[in-house]
Write a protein that holds these residues in place. Structure first.
Motif, PDB file in Angstrom:
ATOM      1  N   LEU A  45       0.849  -1.209   0.000  1.00  0.00           N
ATOM      2  CA  LEU A  45       0.000   0.000   0.000  1.00  0.00           C
ATOM      3  C   LEU A  45       0.880   1.252   0.000  1.00  0.00           C
ATOM      4  O   LEU A  45       0.594   2.232  -0.687  1.00  0.00           O
ATOM      5  N   LEU A  46       1.969   1.163   0.751  1.00  0.00           N
ATOM      6  CA  LEU A  46       2.891   2.308   0.792  1.00  0.00           C
ATOM      7  C   LEU A  46       3.580   2.483  -0.560  1.00  0.00           C
ATOM      8  O   LEU A  46       3.743   3.599  -1.052  1.00  0.00           O
ATOM      9  N   GLN A  47       3.953   1.365  -1.167  1.00  0.00           N
ATOM     10  CA  GLN A  47       4.616   1.425  -2.469  1.00  0.00           C
ATOM     11  C   GLN A  47       3.683   2.053  -3.510  1.00  0.00           C
ATOM     12  O   GLN A  47       4.102   2.857  -4.340  1.00  0.00           O
ATOM     13  N   PHE A  83      11.428   7.007   4.092  1.00  0.00           N
ATOM     14  CA  PHE A  83      11.318   6.076   5.229  1.00  0.00           C
ATOM     15  C   PHE A  83      11.713   4.675   4.777  1.00  0.00           C
ATOM     16  O   PHE A  83      12.403   3.953   5.483  1.00  0.00           O
ATOM     17  N   LYS A  84      11.239   4.314   3.621  1.00  0.00           N
ATOM     18  CA  LYS A  84      11.499   2.963   3.120  1.00  0.00           C
ATOM     19  C   LYS A  84      12.992   2.755   2.873  1.00  0.00           C
ATOM     20  O   LYS A  84      13.552   1.728   3.279  1.00  0.00           O
ATOM     21  N   LYS A  85      13.622   3.739   2.236  1.00  0.00           N
ATOM     22  CA  LYS A  85      15.067   3.637   1.968  1.00  0.00           C
ATOM     23  C   LYS A  85      15.850   3.472   3.253  1.00  0.00           C
ATOM     24  O   LYS A  85      16.866   2.804   3.309  1.00  0.00           O
ATOM     25  N   PRO A 133       0.845  -4.552  12.618  1.00  0.00           N
ATOM     26  CA  PRO A 133       1.509  -3.330  13.063  1.00  0.00           C
ATOM     27  C   PRO A 133       3.007  -3.545  13.328  1.00  0.00           C
ATOM     28  O   PRO A 133       3.397  -4.554  13.900  1.00  0.00           O
ATOM     29  N   ARG A 134       3.789  -2.557  12.937  1.00  0.00           N
ATOM     30  CA  ARG A 134       5.242  -2.661  13.038  1.00  0.00           C
ATOM     31  C   ARG A 134       5.782  -2.262  14.402  1.00  0.00           C
ATOM     32  O   ARG A 134       6.898  -2.587  14.763  1.00  0.00           O
ATOM     33  N   ASN A 135       5.010  -1.456  15.104  1.00  0.00           N
ATOM     34  CA  ASN A 135       5.456  -1.047  16.447  1.00  0.00           C
ATOM     35  C   ASN A 135       4.233  -0.807  17.327  1.00  0.00           C
ATOM     36  O   ASN A 135       3.081  -0.902  16.862  1.00  0.00           O
ATOM     37  N   VAL A 181      14.069  -0.769  -3.490  1.00  0.00           N
ATOM     38  CA  VAL A 181      15.110   0.170  -3.040  1.00  0.00           C
ATOM     39  C   VAL A 181      15.710  -0.246  -1.695  1.00  0.00           C
ATOM     40  O   VAL A 181      16.805   0.176  -1.333  1.00  0.00           O
ATOM     41  N   ASP A 182      14.949  -1.059  -0.949  1.00  0.00           N
ATOM     42  CA  ASP A 182      15.425  -1.405   0.392  1.00  0.00           C
ATOM     43  C   ASP A 182      16.046  -2.795   0.477  1.00  0.00           C
ATOM     44  O   ASP A 182      16.395  -3.258   1.552  1.00  0.00           O
ATOM     45  N   ASP A 183      16.200  -3.470  -0.657  1.00  0.00           N
ATOM     46  CA  ASP A 183      16.818  -4.797  -0.630  1.00  0.00           C
ATOM     47  C   ASP A 183      18.328  -4.720  -0.844  1.00  0.00           C
ATOM     48  O   ASP A 183      18.886  -5.341  -1.756  1.00  0.00           O
TER      49      ASP A 183
END
Ligand SMILES: Nc1ncnc2c1ncn2[C@@H]1O[C@H](COP(=O)(O)OP(=O)(O)OP(=O)(O)O)[C@@H](O)[C@H]1O
Ligand SMILES: O=c1ccn([C@@H]2O[C@H](COP(=O)(O)O)[C@@H](O)[C@H]2O)c(=O)[nH]1
Length: 309
Positions: free
Chosen positions: A98-100, A116-118, A150-152, A209-211
């Motif tokens: 969804l963010l992508q 944030f993703k990077k 949820p992530r946090n 981008v984050d891999d």
């Protein structure tokens, strides 16, 4: 003539008896002086053709169930989800996707999300929860698998509170209103060692981008620091089901399948207990809610009234 599954007077008496016993606890509390005013309880049995209490409650909440998939990056969430969808017909909501999509649509938050993703950081809840809410509302499905969220702790409380606020259920209360907390039915946790996660991500080859090793390290750090406590929280509530994810995709799916197969089919044609607790208006609220939900009220009683001045 169709036989009715409505509770008989006798069974109702038993259930009402149990209700009364529960309410006696309240009565004792209020009698102990922790109150200010009149309390009343309205309870009754209602039904809606073809629905069970579970369906009814979930209808109000907006979903039949939510599963959270929470585990480290690269553990196989995105790999297992399409299989779950295919076999069990749930909707897969991947917050990362969804963010992508936001990034790609060049929305006003796109650049910020991309950064944030990077960095492997967690995007603020007001963005992710809104995207999730929208996706849930737009879906015809009422069974959701929420992947990577949820992530946090902040994500968790934001999601539970916001979803709950829009779906205030029945109830009432005394000095304010009661808000029902929405929690996932279960949380699936794919257990996989860090080295394997890193190896899988580096081999993923999807142009993310984050891999890359630097961001992977950051993502793992964030995972252990922020997401593991959320998993522990749900574990303390008995909701987590751990799956050994360091096996083949098919072996992992066998375990996933058995968890989903355990979900009880929604029972049909059952009666339901509707309870309204409040100040003097509880009976009006009871009947209004019944009407609003299209319920047929089968029996009704104004259980308890106490004037504590
Ligand atoms: N059981 C498995 N064994 C080996 N490789 C796997 C297994 N499950 C997934 N993979 C591979 O590992 C990589 C990461 O999997 P996947 O994208 O499903 O992880 P994810 O948990 O969704 O990751 P992220 O949280 O980073 O989005 C993919 O290339 C996938 O094909
Ligand atoms: O709830 C979420 C989910 C994701 N993010 C951000 O997106 C990336 C990629 O997520 P994946 O689930 O691994 O595809 C993640 O590192 C976060 O930067 C988020 O902030 N909140």
């Amino acid at each position: 003539m169709a036989t009715s599954k409505f509770p008989t007077q006798k069974s109702l008496a038993g259930r009402t008896g149990r209700m009364e016993a529960g309410l006696a606890g309240w009565k004792r509390n209020f009698s102990a002086g922790n109150h200010c005013g009149d309390i009343c309880f309205s309870t009754g049995w209602a039904k809606r053709e073809g629905d069970s209490f579970l369906t009814w409650a979930r209808d109000i909440e907006g979903s039949e169930f939510e599963f959270f998939l929470l585990s480290g990056p690269g553990s196989g969430k995105g790999t297992q989800c399409p299989k779950i969808v295919e076999q069990f017909g749930s909707a897969h909501l991947c917050v990362g996707d969804l963010l992508q999509a936001e990034i790609e649509s060049e929305s006003e938050n796109g650049t910020m999300i991309q950064n944030f993703k990077k960095e492997g950081k967690i995007v603020p809840s007001e963005i992710t929860v809104k995207l999730l809410q929208l996706a849930m509302q737009q879906s015809d499905n009422k069974r959701f698998i929420i992947d990577g969220f949820p992530r946090n702790e902040e994500n968790r409380t934001a999601f539970e509170n916001i979803i709950a606020m829009q779906n205030i259920v029945v109830l009432y209360f005394y000095l304010g209103h009661f808000v029902m907390k929405i929690e996932p039915e279960r949380v699936l946790f794919f257990d996989c060692p860090e080295e394997e996660l890193t190896k899988r991500i580096l081999n993923r080859n999807q142009g993310r981008v984050d891999d890359n090793i630097e961001t992977i390290r950051k993502r793992l750090e964030v995972y252990f620091e922020s997401t593991v406590p959320v998993i522990n929280y749900y574990n303390s509530k008995g909701k987590v089901q751990k799956i050994d994810a360091q096996r083949s995709i098919d072996e992992v799916f066998e375990d996933v399948k058995s968890i989903f197969s355990e979900l009880k089919p929604v029972a049909k044609d059952e009666d339901m207990l509707l309870v309204v607790i409040g100040r003097k208006e509880s009976s009006t609220v009871f009947l209004t809610i019944g009407l609003h939900l299209g319920l047929e009220v089968m029996s009704y009683s104004f259980n308890y009234y106490a004037n504590h001045g």
